[in-house]
Design a protein around this motif. Sequence first.
Motif, mmCIF file in Angstrom:
data_model
loop_
_atom_site.group_PDB
_atom_site.id
_atom_site.type_symbol
_atom_site.label_atom_id
_atom_site.label_comp_id
_atom_site.label_asym_id
_atom_site.label_seq_id
_atom_site.Cartn_x
_atom_site.Cartn_y
_atom_site.Cartn_z
ATOM 1 N N TYR A 181 0.843 -1.202 0.000
ATOM 2 C CA TYR A 181 0.000 0.000 0.000
ATOM 3 C C TYR A 181 0.877 1.250 0.000
ATOM 4 O O TYR A 181 0.593 2.215 -0.713
ATOM 5 C CB TYR A 181 -0.925 0.042 1.212
ATOM 6 C CG TYR A 181 -1.859 -1.132 1.358
ATOM 7 C CD1 TYR A 181 -2.257 -1.895 0.261
ATOM 8 C CD2 TYR A 181 -2.353 -1.483 2.607
ATOM 9 C CE1 TYR A 181 -3.118 -2.974 0.411
ATOM 10 C CE2 TYR A 181 -3.214 -2.563 2.764
ATOM 11 C CZ TYR A 181 -3.587 -3.303 1.664
ATOM 12 O OH TYR A 181 -4.441 -4.356 1.820
ATOM 13 N N ILE A 182 1.936 1.228 0.788
ATOM 14 C CA ILE A 182 2.858 2.378 0.843
ATOM 15 C C ILE A 182 3.457 2.621 -0.536
ATOM 16 O O ILE A 182 3.510 3.756 -1.016
ATOM 17 C CB ILE A 182 3.979 2.140 1.888
ATOM 18 C CG1 ILE A 182 3.400 2.047 3.300
ATOM 19 C CG2 ILE A 182 5.057 3.217 1.795
ATOM 20 C CD1 ILE A 182 2.810 3.321 3.847
ATOM 21 N N GLU A 183 3.909 1.565 -1.190
ATOM 22 C CA GLU A 183 4.517 1.714 -2.521
ATOM 23 C C GLU A 183 3.498 2.235 -3.523
ATOM 24 O O GLU A 183 3.807 3.105 -4.340
ATOM 25 C CB GLU A 183 5.127 0.393 -2.991
ATOM 26 C CG GLU A 183 5.831 0.496 -4.332
ATOM 27 C CD GLU A 183 6.911 1.568 -4.378
ATOM 28 O OE1 GLU A 183 7.089 2.160 -5.468
ATOM 29 O OE2 GLU A 183 7.573 1.827 -3.356
ATOM 30 N N GLY A 184 2.273 1.726 -3.467
ATOM 31 C CA GLY A 184 1.229 2.210 -4.364
ATOM 32 C C GLY A 184 0.937 3.686 -4.149
ATOM 33 O O GLY A 184 0.818 4.463 -5.111
ATOM 34 N N MET A 185 0.833 4.087 -2.892
ATOM 35 C CA MET A 185 0.573 5.492 -2.588
ATOM 36 C C MET A 185 1.766 6.370 -2.996
ATOM 37 O O MET A 185 1.585 7.497 -3.449
ATOM 38 C CB MET A 185 0.249 5.657 -1.097
ATOM 39 C CG MET A 185 -1.013 4.897 -0.663
ATOM 40 S SD MET A 185 -2.490 5.287 -1.615
ATOM 41 C CE MET A 185 -3.121 6.670 -0.709
ATOM 42 N N ARG A 186 2.965 5.827 -2.861
ATOM 43 C CA ARG A 186 4.156 6.569 -3.294
ATOM 44 C C ARG A 186 4.100 6.824 -4.802
ATOM 45 O O ARG A 186 4.389 7.929 -5.271
ATOM 46 C CB ARG A 186 5.420 5.800 -2.908
ATOM 47 C CG ARG A 186 6.709 6.539 -3.230
ATOM 48 C CD ARG A 186 7.933 5.825 -2.684
ATOM 49 N NE ARG A 186 8.001 6.045 -1.241
ATOM 50 C CZ ARG A 186 8.077 5.077 -0.326
ATOM 51 N NH1 ARG A 186 8.117 3.818 -0.696
ATOM 52 N NH2 ARG A 186 8.137 5.361 0.955
ATOM 53 N N GLN A 187 3.707 5.819 -5.569
ATOM 54 C CA GLN A 187 3.610 5.993 -7.023
ATOM 55 C C GLN A 187 2.513 6.990 -7.391
ATOM 56 O O GLN A 187 2.657 7.755 -8.340
ATOM 57 C CB GLN A 187 3.386 4.644 -7.694
ATOM 58 C CG GLN A 187 4.643 3.811 -7.704
ATOM 59 C CD GLN A 187 4.561 2.626 -8.634
ATOM 60 O OE1 GLN A 187 3.753 2.593 -9.560
ATOM 61 N NE2 GLN A 187 5.416 1.643 -8.397
ATOM 62 N N ILE A 188 1.423 6.994 -6.619
ATOM 63 C CA ILE A 188 0.357 7.981 -6.850
ATOM 64 C C ILE A 188 0.891 9.389 -6.622
ATOM 65 O O ILE A 188 0.669 10.285 -7.437
ATOM 66 C CB ILE A 188 -0.860 7.695 -5.940
ATOM 67 C CG1 ILE A 188 -1.566 6.420 -6.419
ATOM 68 C CG2 ILE A 188 -1.820 8.882 -5.916
ATOM 69 C CD1 ILE A 188 -2.605 5.893 -5.452
ATOM 70 N N GLU A 189 1.614 9.577 -5.533
ATOM 71 C CA GLU A 189 2.190 10.902 -5.258
ATOM 72 C C GLU A 189 3.162 11.323 -6.350
ATOM 73 O O GLU A 189 3.140 12.456 -6.805
ATOM 74 C CB GLU A 189 2.893 10.915 -3.900
ATOM 75 C CG GLU A 189 1.958 11.122 -2.749
ATOM 76 C CD GLU A 189 2.691 11.516 -1.478
ATOM 77 O OE1 GLU A 189 3.866 11.137 -1.285
ATOM 78 O OE2 GLU A 189 2.058 12.216 -0.671
ATOM 79 N N ALA B 88 -5.576 7.829 -9.748
ATOM 80 C CA ALA B 88 -4.946 7.226 -8.573
ATOM 81 C C ALA B 88 -5.392 5.777 -8.410
ATOM 82 O O ALA B 88 -4.580 4.893 -8.106
ATOM 83 C CB ALA B 88 -5.287 8.035 -7.326
ATOM 84 N N GLU B 89 -6.667 5.527 -8.645
ATOM 85 C CA GLU B 89 -7.163 4.154 -8.512
ATOM 86 C C GLU B 89 -6.514 3.229 -9.530
ATOM 87 O O GLU B 89 -6.187 2.084 -9.218
ATOM 88 C CB GLU B 89 -8.676 4.090 -8.633
ATOM 89 C CG GLU B 89 -9.164 2.679 -8.379
ATOM 90 C CD GLU B 89 -10.656 2.504 -8.413
ATOM 91 O OE1 GLU B 89 -11.064 1.383 -8.130
ATOM 92 O OE2 GLU B 89 -11.389 3.454 -8.737
ATOM 93 N N GLU B 90 -6.315 3.707 -10.757
ATOM 94 C CA GLU B 90 -5.658 2.875 -11.776
ATOM 95 C C GLU B 90 -4.262 2.463 -11.317
ATOM 96 O O GLU B 90 -3.848 1.329 -11.514
ATOM 97 C CB GLU B 90 -5.587 3.613 -13.118
ATOM 98 C CG GLU B 90 -6.867 3.572 -13.902
ATOM 99 C CD GLU B 90 -7.350 2.155 -14.187
ATOM 100 O OE1 GLU B 90 -6.560 1.299 -14.641
ATOM 101 O OE2 GLU B 90 -8.549 1.889 -13.935
ATOM 102 N N ILE B 91 -3.533 3.388 -10.721
ATOM 103 C CA ILE B 91 -2.195 3.074 -10.211
ATOM 104 C C ILE B 91 -2.301 2.059 -9.083
ATOM 105 O O ILE B 91 -1.555 1.072 -9.027
ATOM 106 C CB ILE B 91 -1.474 4.353 -9.737
ATOM 107 C CG1 ILE B 91 -1.163 5.255 -10.939
ATOM 108 C CG2 ILE B 91 -0.195 4.005 -8.963
ATOM 109 C CD1 ILE B 91 -0.689 6.644 -10.564
#
Length: 186
Positions: free
Chosen positions: A33-41, A51-54
Motif C-alpha cells: 500500500y505504501i509503494e502504491g501510494m508513493r507511485q500515486i504521489e 490514482a485508482e488505476e495506479i
Amino acid sequence: MVLALRSSNILKAVVSIDNAPVRSALGSNFSNYIEGMRQIENARVMRQSEAEEILKTFETSLPIRQFLLTNLVRDSPAHHLRLRIPLEVIASNLENLGDFLSQDAGEAKFEGPALFIRGSKSHYVSDDILPLIKGFFPNFQLLDIDSGHWVMSEKPEEFREGQETDSLCKFALTRSGLVRFISKLN
C-alpha cells in the motif's frame, strides 16, 4: 485509543473502527500500500480515477482501494492530489502501527463514551477481546456491521446510518448524529 488512554482529559469520546487495544502484526500488504501510494504521489495525479488505476496494481480489492484513496486531498482545484498524512511518516512508522501499550488495562482507562464498530467477518475484534476492551474503556458500546475489516468501504451505508441495534450507536453513526453525539458530551 492510545491518545485516549494517555491523555483522557483532552478527548470527550472514542470511536474505534474494527480495531482493538491489542498488539497485532500488520500484514505484508501494508508495504505494498505504501509503494502504491508513493507511485500515486510521484505521478501527481489530478483525478481520483487516475490514482485508482495506479493502485490496482498493488491491491485487487475495490473496498480496500476505496479506503486507501480516502487519504487523498486537494489543496485547490488547480493542484494535484496529495496524501492527507505525509507518506514518509507512515512508512517510517509502519512497524509500530500494530503496536499497543500493554495487554493489561491496569491503571490506563478512558472513562468517557467509546463506540467500537466491528466488522463481523473480520478477525480484528473477536469476542474474547471484549473483556479487555471493557478494561480499558469501561463505558464502551459495540456495534457489529456485516462486513470485513474495511467497514467504511465495504458497507458505507450501514456504517453511516448504523443498524437497528442500540439507538446511541445508530444515532452516533450518522454524520449529523456523530456531531450531535460529540457535542452532547461537552
